[in-house]
Design an enzyme around this catalytic site. Structure first.
Site, PDB file in Angstrom:
ATOM      1  N   HIS A  34     -31.032  -7.172 -54.613  1.00 60.61           N
ATOM      2  CA  HIS A  34     -32.031  -6.101 -54.534  1.00 60.61           C
ATOM      3  C   HIS A  34     -33.036  -6.328 -53.410  1.00 60.61           C
ATOM      4  O   HIS A  34     -34.114  -5.754 -53.427  1.00 60.61           O
ATOM      5  CB  HIS A  34     -32.812  -5.980 -55.849  1.00 60.61           C
ATOM      6  CG  HIS A  34     -32.037  -5.412 -56.992  1.00 60.61           C
ATOM      7  ND1 HIS A  34     -31.027  -6.094 -57.611  1.00 60.61           N
ATOM      8  CD2 HIS A  34     -32.112  -4.221 -57.634  1.00 60.61           C
ATOM      9  CE1 HIS A  34     -30.519  -5.350 -58.587  1.00 60.61           C
ATOM     10  NE2 HIS A  34     -31.162  -4.206 -58.621  1.00 60.61           N
ATOM     11  N   ASP A  54     -29.136  -2.031 -51.305  1.00 60.51           N
ATOM     12  CA  ASP A  54     -27.985  -2.869 -51.691  1.00 60.51           C
ATOM     13  C   ASP A  54     -26.898  -2.006 -52.356  1.00 60.51           C
ATOM     14  O   ASP A  54     -25.711  -2.282 -52.238  1.00 60.51           O
ATOM     15  CB  ASP A  54     -28.438  -3.951 -52.682  1.00 60.51           C
ATOM     16  CG  ASP A  54     -29.715  -4.648 -52.243  1.00 60.51           C
ATOM     17  OD1 ASP A  54     -29.653  -5.815 -51.875  1.00 60.51           O
ATOM     18  OD2 ASP A  54     -30.781  -3.987 -52.264  1.00 60.51           O
ATOM     19  N   PHE A  55     -27.338  -0.961 -53.077  1.00 57.52           N
ATOM     20  CA  PHE A  55     -26.392  -0.113 -53.819  1.00 57.52           C
ATOM     21  C   PHE A  55     -25.584   0.814 -52.900  1.00 57.52           C
ATOM     22  O   PHE A  55     -24.677   1.502 -53.357  1.00 57.52           O
ATOM     23  CB  PHE A  55     -27.097   0.745 -54.876  1.00 57.52           C
ATOM     24  CG  PHE A  55     -28.012   0.005 -55.821  1.00 57.52           C
ATOM     25  CD1 PHE A  55     -27.979  -1.375 -55.925  1.00 57.52           C
ATOM     26  CD2 PHE A  55     -28.921   0.702 -56.598  1.00 57.52           C
ATOM     27  CE1 PHE A  55     -28.835  -2.060 -56.784  1.00 57.52           C
ATOM     28  CE2 PHE A  55     -29.779   0.039 -57.460  1.00 57.52           C
ATOM     29  CZ  PHE A  55     -29.748  -1.343 -57.558  1.00 57.52           C
ATOM     30  N   GLU A 103     -31.235   8.916 -58.863  1.00 60.14           N
ATOM     31  CA  GLU A 103     -31.495   8.345 -60.191  1.00 60.14           C
ATOM     32  C   GLU A 103     -33.002   8.260 -60.435  1.00 60.14           C
ATOM     33  O   GLU A 103     -33.718   7.682 -59.608  1.00 60.14           O
ATOM     34  CB  GLU A 103     -30.862   6.946 -60.277  1.00 60.14           C
ATOM     35  CG  GLU A 103     -29.342   6.992 -60.134  1.00 60.14           C
ATOM     36  CD  GLU A 103     -28.732   5.683 -59.632  1.00 60.14           C
ATOM     37  OE1 GLU A 103     -29.429   4.661 -59.626  1.00 60.14           O
ATOM     38  OE2 GLU A 103     -27.551   5.710 -59.242  1.00 60.14           O
ATOM     39  N   GLU A 118     -23.365   6.300 -57.812  1.00 62.32           N
ATOM     40  CA  GLU A 118     -23.696   6.413 -56.383  1.00 62.32           C
ATOM     41  C   GLU A 118     -22.663   7.219 -55.600  1.00 62.32           C
ATOM     42  O   GLU A 118     -23.010   7.934 -54.654  1.00 62.32           O
ATOM     43  CB  GLU A 118     -23.884   5.030 -55.758  1.00 62.32           C
ATOM     44  CG  GLU A 118     -25.253   4.405 -56.018  1.00 62.32           C
ATOM     45  CD  GLU A 118     -25.393   3.772 -57.395  1.00 62.32           C
ATOM     46  OE1 GLU A 118     -24.368   3.632 -58.092  1.00 62.32           O
ATOM     47  OE2 GLU A 118     -26.522   3.410 -57.773  1.00 62.32           O
ATOM     48  N   PHE A 172     -31.820   1.301 -54.419  1.00 62.70           N
ATOM     49  CA  PHE A 172     -31.944   0.105 -53.584  1.00 62.70           C
ATOM     50  C   PHE A 172     -30.842   0.171 -52.524  1.00 62.70           C
ATOM     51  O   PHE A 172     -29.700   0.525 -52.844  1.00 62.70           O
ATOM     52  CB  PHE A 172     -31.751  -1.166 -54.415  1.00 62.70           C
ATOM     53  CG  PHE A 172     -32.931  -1.548 -55.277  1.00 62.70           C
ATOM     54  CD1 PHE A 172     -33.800  -2.561 -54.881  1.00 62.70           C
ATOM     55  CD2 PHE A 172     -33.160  -0.908 -56.487  1.00 62.70           C
ATOM     56  CE1 PHE A 172     -34.883  -2.918 -55.679  1.00 62.70           C
ATOM     57  CE2 PHE A 172     -34.237  -1.272 -57.290  1.00 62.70           C
ATOM     58  CZ  PHE A 172     -35.114  -2.284 -56.883  1.00 62.70           C
TER      59      PHE A 172
END
Lengths: 326, 323
Positions: free
Chosen positions: A130, A86-87, A30, A61, A84
């Site tokens: 994040h 976290d994603f 992205e 994702e 990130f």
């Protein structure tokens, strides 16, 4: 001496070197193209290599990592960015069930030479979704190689190995280090995966660190040196392959071990390191092992709260003093 | 598979292999579970007939027919189910993961929908390498409600990827009618317009219809015109998995579909082409003998070597995690 470069610049440099060397290396993620990435870690790639090799994706994702997998199985060497870390949870199926297992469950019929890069870690006040250090997530799954560099030169050298690896690699770039500076990587710099670096030699206690906890450990070591405590700092650089030889050798010398890790204490990678030391290096130890890890709570927003949760120099210094005083 | 008779024979082999898998399971020689594809043969075989040897296929845990349509042998598939060293995945995959990578059949995946992005990625790879290969993802109607389906369709559309999304709509997501959990009548085809992807709904039990629809979509893909969704309506002759008798399906519905059998439909086409019932019988006998020999060979093959548990985690063949 050559000019220093930032960790952030080193990411783009490491990828660019491999893209120049190997036309099969392609990037997707992205905002990584003309925008150069939200962390500016892909600046210059789009201009140099064009839209044919640097692909902007939708916020998908699963499609990013799933497509990288399909491309890796069919002759490409994709480098996928998950903005990130976290994603990674949004595409965790690929990292838990698909990528690390497909070679094994097909009896070795396919390989998956890809890199999933991601910005990891806290200290920047991004809050609970994040800021996490999730390298331990990857460590729960056999079949992934895991890299987390601490210096710009290591970023370049480890990126080279990660992209050239025929195995899947999860490459954690620490957000707190992006602005840090260091010596540029020499030409053709390649650091093999699974080779820890002794960043500071010391006789009294071994501190094992990774990514952002490496500079933290070096700062703590300087402070402790003023009190005559001689700390050896090991930068693991990779969690898989895990260089336990270097750790065990060091502990055999110092007889004391402190691990400093930014992921939570519960399920953190330090647990794996200390369990190996407990099984194989127990007789070397003169003191209980200590782990300085993030607390078992979500990451809070305010600096004053976040500092309570993640490792700090003060916490590490205190842990080392306790260990040495035992 | 050049001719209709070739396709018929492949379907006949698959049907008998599935029957053998069921019998071997009941005899205690196959462990775990199996998701038999009896009734779905025409989708796999019709597709394979329209592909080139260098194209890619990604399939699901109900994938015996996909693997065999793409050239995996009955023997290596049955050996896999029976935990034999000669299994197509050396007994490390089992029924849900049959794979024949040498033939472009790049795996059977048991997390619903996960392989659709992979197929998009293989198609992206073909585009990047400048080949005109295409990739195919087979999936069930149930997969149309998972996120990966939607992410894959969108990516394939915006990147104009040479990929075919082939839904085997057998009208049940496991035990539940697909209509009870999906707001549109055609779970795959009705979603395609949202991604600006052309879609067709076809009779998935007619191998010639499947072959022609796939051939058309392949032509589009090779010409750089992007993905196609094909919703092939079909029906499974068994329950969802080994433990499921399929009692939730109305008797009349089952009977109607059993009368619309892919092998019967192909036989009617063969007859119309002037192939005699004797010719067809000879093919049936050959298929039966082939599968019987495959069962014997698989039974007599050596068991998987336990040392295989520690191979092939990594590309160098090892399972080493420390250095």
């Amino acid at each position: 001496m050559a000019e220093l470069i930032t960790y952030r610049e080193a990411v783009a440099e490491g990828i660019a070197r491999e893209m120049r060397r190997d036309p099969d290396v392609v990037c997707l993620g992205e905002d990584i193209g003309a925008a150069g990435g939200v962390f500016k870690t892909t600046v210059g790639l789009f201009d140099e290599f064009g839209a044919g090799r640097v692909w902007d994706t939708p916020i998908s994702e699963q499609a990013i990592v799933g497509a990288a997998m399909g491309a890796a199985m069919t002759g490409m060497r994709p480098v996928a960015e998950i903005m990130f870390s976290d994603f990674l949870a949004c595409c965790w199926d690929y990292l838990a069930n698909e990528i690390p297992k497909v070679r094994y469950m097909t009896g070795g019929q396919v390989t998956v030479p890809l890199v999933v890069r991601t910005a990891n870690g806290g200290g920047l006040g991004f809050g609970a979704q994040h800021s996490q250090s999730v390298e331990n997530w990857a460590l729960t799954v056999p079949g992934l190689k895991i890299v987390a560099p601490s210096t710009p030169a290591d970023v370049v050298g480890l990126m080279a190995s990660a992209i050239r690896s025929d195995d899947p690699v999860v490459f954690f770039e620490h957000k707190g280090l992006f602005a840090s500076k260091g010596a540029p990587a020499p030409p053709d710099h390649v650091i093999p995966l699974g080779k820890a670096a002794v960043r500071r030699s010391g006789a009294d206690v071994t501190v094992v660190a990774l990514a952002a906890t490496v500079p933290l450990a070096l700062t703590a070591a300087e402070e402790l040196a003023r009190d005559g405590i001689d700390v050896e700092v090991i930068d693991l650089r990779c969690l898989i392959p895990l260089d336990m030889s270097t750790v065990l050798e060091s502990v055999a010398k110092t007889s004391r071990l402190v691990v400093v890790e930014e992921n939570p204490y519960q399920g953190g990678w330090g647990g794996t390191v200390v369990s190996v030391v407990a099984e194989e290096g127990f007789e070397s130890l003169d003191a209980p092992i200590k782990r300085v890890a993030a607390a078992n709570v979500p990451l809070p927003f305010a600096d004053a709260l976040e500092e309570k949760v993640i490792p700090t120099v003060d916490k590490l210094v205190a842990a080392v003093r306790t260990t040495v005083a035992y | 598979m050049r001719t209709l008779l070739d396709m018929y024979e492949r379907m006949a082999v698959i049907r008998r292999t599935e029957k053998a898998a069921f019998d071997l399971f009941m005899a205690g020689l196959v462990k775990g579970t199996t998701h038999l594809a009896s009734g779905h043969e025409a989708v796999a075989v019709g597709t394979a007939a329209a592909l080139r040897p260098d194209d890619y296929v990604f399939a699901t845990y109900r994938g015996h027919h996909h693997a065999m349509a793409m050239g995996a042998s009955a023997e290596e598939c049955l050996a896999e189910l029976m935990s034999k060293a000669t299994g197509v995945c050396r007994a490390k995959g089992g029924s849900m993961h049959l794979t024949k990578a040498a033939n472009g059949m790049l795996g059977s995946y048991a997390i619903v929908g996960a392989h659709l992005p992979m197929a998009a990625g293989a198609a992206w790879s073909a585009k990047l390498r400048g080949t005109d290969q295409v990739a195919v993802a087979f999936f069930g109607d149930g997969a149309t409600n998972i996120g990966a389906f939607h992410e894959a369709l969108n990516l394939a559309a915006v990147w104009k990827l040479p990929v075919l999304f082939i839904c085997e709509n057998n009208f049940y997501m496991e035990y539940t009618p697909i209509g009870a959990v999906t707001a549109v009548p055609h779970p795959a085809a009705d979603r395609a317009p949202a991604y600006s992807i052309p879609a067709v709904v076809i009779d998935g039990n007619d191998v010639t219809v499947v072959r022609d629809a796939v051939a058309q979509a392949v032509e589009r893909a090779r010409a750089g015109e992007g993905p196609t969704v094909i919703e092939a309506e079909t029906y499974r002759h068994h329950g969802h998995s080994r433990t499921d008798p399929g009692a939730y399906r109305p008797k009349e519905e089952v009977e109607r579909w059993l009368k619309h059998d892919p092998l019967d439909i192909a036989r009617a086409h063969l007859e119309a082409q002037g192939i005699t019932p004797d010719d067809v019988r000879r093919v049936d006998e050959r298929a039966a003998a082939h599968v019987a020999a495959a069962v014997d060979a698989a039974k007599n093959a050596p068991d998987a070597d336990p040392a295989e548990a520690f191979t092939d985690v990594w590309a160098d063949g090892s399972a080493t995690w420390r250095s």
